[in-house]
Scaffold this active site. Structure first.
Site, PDB file in Angstrom:
ATOM      1  N   ASP A  28     -38.663   5.484  26.054  1.00 26.17           N
ATOM      2  CA  ASP A  28     -39.382   5.839  24.975  1.00 26.17           C
ATOM      3  C   ASP A  28     -40.259   7.163  25.598  1.00 26.17           C
ATOM      4  O   ASP A  28     -41.390   6.936  26.154  1.00 26.17           O
ATOM      5  CB  ASP A  28     -40.085   4.796  24.140  1.00 26.17           C
ATOM      6  CG  ASP A  28     -41.010   5.405  23.200  1.00 26.17           C
ATOM      7  OD1 ASP A  28     -40.827   6.740  22.725  1.00 26.17           O
ATOM      8  OD2 ASP A  28     -42.171   4.741  22.683  1.00 26.17           O
ATOM      9  N   ASP A 207     -15.634   1.469  19.152  1.00 24.61           N
ATOM     10  CA  ASP A 207     -16.049   0.217  18.756  1.00 24.61           C
ATOM     11  C   ASP A 207     -14.827  -0.514  17.947  1.00 24.61           C
ATOM     12  O   ASP A 207     -13.987   0.333  17.256  1.00 24.61           O
ATOM     13  CB  ASP A 207     -17.343   0.796  17.578  1.00 24.61           C
ATOM     14  CG  ASP A 207     -18.039  -0.245  16.945  1.00 24.61           C
ATOM     15  OD1 ASP A 207     -18.685  -0.975  17.736  1.00 24.61           O
ATOM     16  OD2 ASP A 207     -18.098  -0.545  15.672  1.00 24.61           O
ATOM     17  N   GLU A 271     -13.662  -1.471  22.696  1.00 22.14           N
ATOM     18  CA  GLU A 271     -14.228  -2.678  22.550  1.00 22.14           C
ATOM     19  C   GLU A 271     -12.996  -3.408  21.943  1.00 22.14           C
ATOM     20  O   GLU A 271     -12.753  -3.312  20.815  1.00 22.14           O
ATOM     21  CB  GLU A 271     -15.146  -2.455  21.584  1.00 22.14           C
ATOM     22  CG  GLU A 271     -15.972  -3.963  21.229  1.00 22.14           C
ATOM     23  CD  GLU A 271     -16.889  -4.309  20.120  1.00 22.14           C
ATOM     24  OE1 GLU A 271     -17.580  -5.127  20.040  1.00 22.14           O
ATOM     25  OE2 GLU A 271     -16.754  -3.317  19.330  1.00 22.14           O
TER      26      GLU A 271
HETATM   27  C1  GLC Z   1     -19.439  -3.594  17.422  1.00 21.57           C
HETATM   28  C2  GLC Z   1     -20.816  -3.246  17.987  1.00 21.57           C
HETATM   29  C3  GLC Z   1     -21.779  -4.036  17.233  1.00 21.57           C
HETATM   30  C4  GLC Z   1     -21.741  -3.773  15.997  1.00 21.57           C
HETATM   31  C5  GLC Z   1     -20.391  -3.858  15.240  1.00 21.57           C
HETATM   32  C6  GLC Z   1     -20.141  -3.318  13.908  1.00 21.57           C
HETATM   33  O1  GLC Z   1     -19.084  -4.632  17.690  1.00 21.57           O
HETATM   34  O2  GLC Z   1     -20.682  -3.349  19.362  1.00 21.57           O
HETATM   35  O3  GLC Z   1     -23.104  -3.835  18.029  1.00 21.57           O
HETATM   36  O4  GLC Z   1     -22.364  -4.563  15.518  1.00 21.57           O
HETATM   37  O5  GLC Z   1     -19.462  -3.237  16.129  1.00 21.57           O
HETATM   38  O6  GLC Z   1     -20.464  -1.735  13.855  1.00 21.57           O
END
Ligand code: GLC
Length: 532
Positions: A28, A207, A271
């Site tokens: 920060d 994501d 992901e």
């Molecule tokens: C992915 C992200 C997570 C988020 C989800 C919805 O899994 O890593 O943090 O809550 O997507 O966007």
């Protein structure tokens, strides 16, 4: 690439180590209790000293923060509390001076309900953006259009008063899912991808990459059976139609073509929370989809030889030629490996780091992994993750792995100024912090740095092939490339292995340089890297 030996010409992200920054909790710079982009710039020296090659930033784009940045309200602008586009340009340039590339998070599955596209979409049945999201009529009795459930629990549909139709969401109801059957959506995201790549962003972490495309006919998901995993049992259904559709691969191929067309090709990391190596390997396509795909069964596996080695062998067996694994133990959703795998035990943390940094593939460290940061118990009243807020006491949410980086033993932990209340509580910075560990050549931080340097200097380690070697049940022994062997005793018991070589790395530093001849005695949680 030589199948057995190393390859010095491999692309940067194969030879290198990536590092995930959760910007809200990294540093920060302006004393408001929240991390920001300037804070990252101020700590680039740490990352350079550590030896990382690329950083992936969790979202820094405009968001009302219902899901802390993963609910995007503008894909091409920086969240004001985090800084400005100019700050990001400074970060990219300053990182480049230190040989570090910057990757961003990319959230194409859904937007915030506050995104102007959704505001327009929900305004009328004939809105020009209506088809950008997934709208359907409720059943005649008012029930949701189908049986889909959201990954965050409950029906995946919300009835919207303006038109009486329902929109679909896979996470929070304030995160409506986009309709990836719409060509304008696709074209718009192609522009977003180019916008960031043109600005010097080296790639994206995508994501929920596996969820983007939904069944065009909105068919009901099949019920879970006894053969299904715990997640399916909990949801009562298998996610067959509200995600995991085969058509997602066309979308990813399109982005990969864009990424590959740059003189310095950009990279895509997905992901990809899928169940097995075969499903995961599909996301690499024919080396024309993801460059790297996160292996979730590995993250959630028990820290034991059998489960981990099986997962590694499985992805090794299924990857297409040219495919390259990614190994990670912690992230902002899955908590910290120093707790999950190691229970805070330093010997186990060290063994886990040796494993992550010597497997064939790109290691992706999460901020704090390098000092063995553990999960922090966040009391209900201080929770920020909507899942913890909603589900306590049944589920504590994801805040435990998201607490501020522990830079030093001081009020604010070097994350924020003394006297400022950080957005999430700070863990035990006296027990683990960067400054103290930098001064200690025997620290976890020193170990991480030395391992990264060894990996960089050793072609076998950064690009040699992987081969499991025989050994006792509790010892994972594998060869990398032509002449490097890694031995991990993942148990509380002593063991012996039939191996001969010179120790090039060991958490017990006094063993380095030693010539070992079979049989070699191992203590619990011993880890050795040998030149054979
Ligand atoms: C992915 C992200 C997570 C988020 C989800 C919805 O899994 O890593 O943090 O809550 O997507 O966007």
């Amino acid at each position: 690439m030589g199948a057995a030996g190393g390859d010095d010409d491999a692309p940067w992200w194969r030879k290198g180590v990536l590092y995930q920054i959760y910007p809200l909790s990294f540093a920060d710079s302006n004393g408001d209790g929240y991390g920001d982009i300037r804070g990252i710039v101020e700590h680039l020296d740490h990352l350079q000293w550590l030896g990382v090659d690329g950083i992936w930033l969790s979202p820094i784009t405009v968001s009302p923060n219902a899901d802390w940045g993963y609910d995007v309200a503008d894909y091409c602008a920086v969240q004001p509390e985090m800084g400005t586009l100019a700050d990001l340009d400074v970060l990219v340039a300053a990182a480049a001076e230190r040989g570090i590339k910057v990757l961003l998070d990319f959230v194409p599955n859904h937007t915030s309900e506050e995104h102007p596209w959704f505001v327009e979409s929900r305004s009328a049945l004939d809105s020009p953006k209506r088809d950008w999201y997934i709208w359907a009529d409720p059943k005649p009795d008012g029930a949701p259009p189908n049986n889909w459930v959201s990954s965050f629990g409950g029906p995946a549909w919300k009835r919207d008063a303006t038109t009486g139709q329902s929109y679909m969401f896979n996470h929070l109801s304030s995160q409506p899912d986009l309709n990836w059957w719409n060509d304008d959506v696709r074209a718009t995201f192609d522009e977003i991808v180019r916008f960031w790549f043109d600005r010097g962003i080296a790639g994206f972490r995508i994501d929920v990459c596996n969820l983007i495309v939904k069944d065009k006919e909105l068919r009901d998901n099949p019920d879970a059976t006894e053969a299904d995993g715990p997640e399916e049992q909990a949801f009562g259904q298998r996610m067959v139609y509200n995600g995991n559709r085969p058509e997602v691969h066309d979308v990813i191929r399109g982005w990969r073509a864009i990424a590959d067309a740059y003189p310095e090709p950009r990279i895509l990391i997905g992901e990809t929370p899928v169940d097995d190596g075969e499903a995961l390997a599909r996301f690499y396509g024919d080396d024309d989809e993801l460059n790297l795909a996160f292996n979730f069964p590995f993250i959630t596996a028990e820290f034991a030889v059998g489960p981990l080695r099986t997962i590694v062998e499985e992805i090794e067996a299924h990857l297409p030629p040219g495919g390259w694994p990614a190994w990670t133990g912690s992230n902002h959703d899955m908590f910290r490996f120093a707790s999950r795998w190691a229970g805070g035990d330093d010997r186990k943390i060290r063994a886990a780091l040796v494993m992550l940094l010597t497997l064939r593939g790109t290691p992706v460290l999460f901020q704090g992994d390098e000092i063995g940061m553990v999960d922090v118990v966040v009391p209900h009243e201080l929770m920020r993750d909507p899942l913890g807020v909603r589900y306590m006491p049944h589920y504590a949410g994801r805040d435990a792995g998201r607490t501020p980086m522990q830079w030093r033993d001081a009020p604010g932990a070097g994350f924020t100024d003394a006297g400022v209340t950080p957005w999430l509580p700070i863990g035990d910075a006296a027990a683990r912090n960067v400054d103290a560990q930098r001064a200690d050549p025997d620290s976890v931080l020193a170990l991480t740095r030395d391992l990264i340097a060894l990996r960089r200097a050793t072609p076998d380690l950064h690009s040699g092939a992987y081969e499991s070697l025989a050994g006792p049940e509790t010892v994972w022994t594998f060869r990398r490339g032509a002449a490097t062997v890694v031995v991990l005793n993942l148990s509380d018991d002593d063991a012996t292995v039939d191996i001969t070589g010179t120790v090039v790395f060991a958490p017990d530093r006094d063993r380095v340089g030693g010539a070992l001849t079979a049989p070699v005695a191992l203590r619990p949680w011993d880890a050795l890297v040998l030149a054979t």
